[in-house]
Motif scaffolding. Structure first.
Motif, short mmCIF file in Angstrom:
data_model
loop_
_atom_site.label_atom_id
_atom_site.label_comp_id
_atom_site.label_asym_id
_atom_site.label_seq_id
_atom_site.Cartn_x
_atom_site.Cartn_y
_atom_site.Cartn_z
N SER A 153 0.88 -1.17 0.00
CA SER A 153 0.00 0.00 0.00
C SER A 153 0.91 1.21 0.00
CB SER A 153 -0.88 0.03 1.25
OG SER A 153 -1.71 -1.10 1.30
N CYS B 76 -3.06 0.25 -3.66
CA CYS B 76 -2.96 -0.97 -2.84
C CYS B 76 -2.98 -2.17 -3.78
CB CYS B 76 -4.12 -1.03 -1.85
SG CYS B 76 -4.18 0.39 -0.75
N ARG C 11 -4.40 -13.33 -2.95
CA ARG C 11 -5.70 -12.69 -2.72
C ARG C 11 -6.63 -13.64 -1.98
NH1 ARG C 11 -5.94 -9.75 -8.62
NH2 ARG C 11 -4.11 -8.46 -8.18
N TYR D 238 -5.01 -7.48 2.55
CA TYR D 238 -5.43 -6.10 2.35
C TYR D 238 -6.06 -5.53 3.62
CZ TYR D 238 -7.65 -2.14 -0.10
OH TYR D 238 -8.07 -0.91 -0.52
N CYS E 65 -11.33 4.22 -4.17
CA CYS E 65 -11.44 2.95 -4.87
C CYS E 65 -12.40 3.12 -6.04
CB CYS E 65 -11.96 1.90 -3.89
SG CYS E 65 -12.06 0.24 -4.55
N ASN F 171 -14.77 -2.08 -8.16
CA ASN F 171 -13.82 -2.99 -7.51
C ASN F 171 -14.47 -3.48 -6.20
OD1 ASN F 171 -11.71 -4.30 -6.24
ND2 ASN F 171 -10.19 -2.76 -6.78
N SER G 187 -12.38 -4.81 -3.08
CA SER G 187 -11.71 -3.76 -2.31
C SER G 187 -12.71 -2.91 -1.54
CB SER G 187 -10.88 -2.87 -3.23
OG SER G 187 -9.77 -3.58 -3.72
#
Length: 190
Positions: free
Chosen positions: A87, A115, A122, A127, A147, A151, A154
């Motif tokens: 990040s 990020c 994932r 995150y 963001c 997405n 996220s």
């Protein structure tokens, strides 16, 4: 730079239709110990710090180096010397590439951006752990993050981490025509 990335950047210059959602860390703070916080994050302020930890030189490494050259700080998660999550942070605002504008924030604010988690890592909570680590590190400062509205993964992590929506920016660019509308309390400049 590979041909695929170059083509993508060129197409984004010709046509772009983006919606970004901006978040501010809400009043509710998470207790990292209760969240199973990972302790393997490394905070990097400059390129020499990155060199000292002996990181594998790959495309992710090169991205982090470029961000550090631009004045960003980074939070990294390493696995066997490879950066698998990062990040980037700027203080008092920064450039938002998706809408080609600078975001202007209070001097003490932290803007979290770019990020990234390597695809094979994932879904493992990196995150969310990174966001909680940053909340702990900058507990007394306003934290902002943005963001793309599509997405969904996220967005879910950001909201679950305690960030609250404060603005939305709609950006349209066709050749030399640009349109930007902002709903909410946020200052963007060219």
């Amino acid at each position: 730079m590979n041909i695929k990335r170059l083509t993508y950047r060129l197409l984004r210059r010709v046509f772009s239709n983006r919606r970004l959602i901006f978040f501010l860390m809400g009043r509710r703070q998470h207790n990292s110990a209760d969240q199973g916080e990972r302790t393997s994050f490394t905070y990097i302020e400059n390129i020499s710090d990155l060199t000292l930890i002996g990181v594998q030189h790959d495309e992710i490494y090169r991205t982090v180096v470029e961000e550090l050259k631009g004045g960003a700080h980074t939070l990294l998660f390493l696995d066997r010397g490879r950066i698998v999550n990062f990040s980037c942070l700027l203080f008092g605002g920064g450039y938002v590439g998706e809408i080609r504008r600078r975001i202007v924030l209070d001097k003490g604010s932290v803007y979290i951006y770019n990020c990234f988690t390597a695809e094979e890592y994932r879904g493992r909570g990196l995150y969310g752990s990174a966001l909680r680590c940053l909340q702990t590190r900058f507990n007394n400062r306003p934290l902002y993050i943005c963001c793309l509205n599509d997405n969904y993964a996220s967005l879910k992590v950001i909201e679950k981490s305690g960030f609250e929506r404060v603005a939305e920016a709609k950006y349209l660019s066709v050749l030399f025509f640009e349109s930007l509308t902002v709903d909410g309390d946020l200052e963007l400049i060219r």
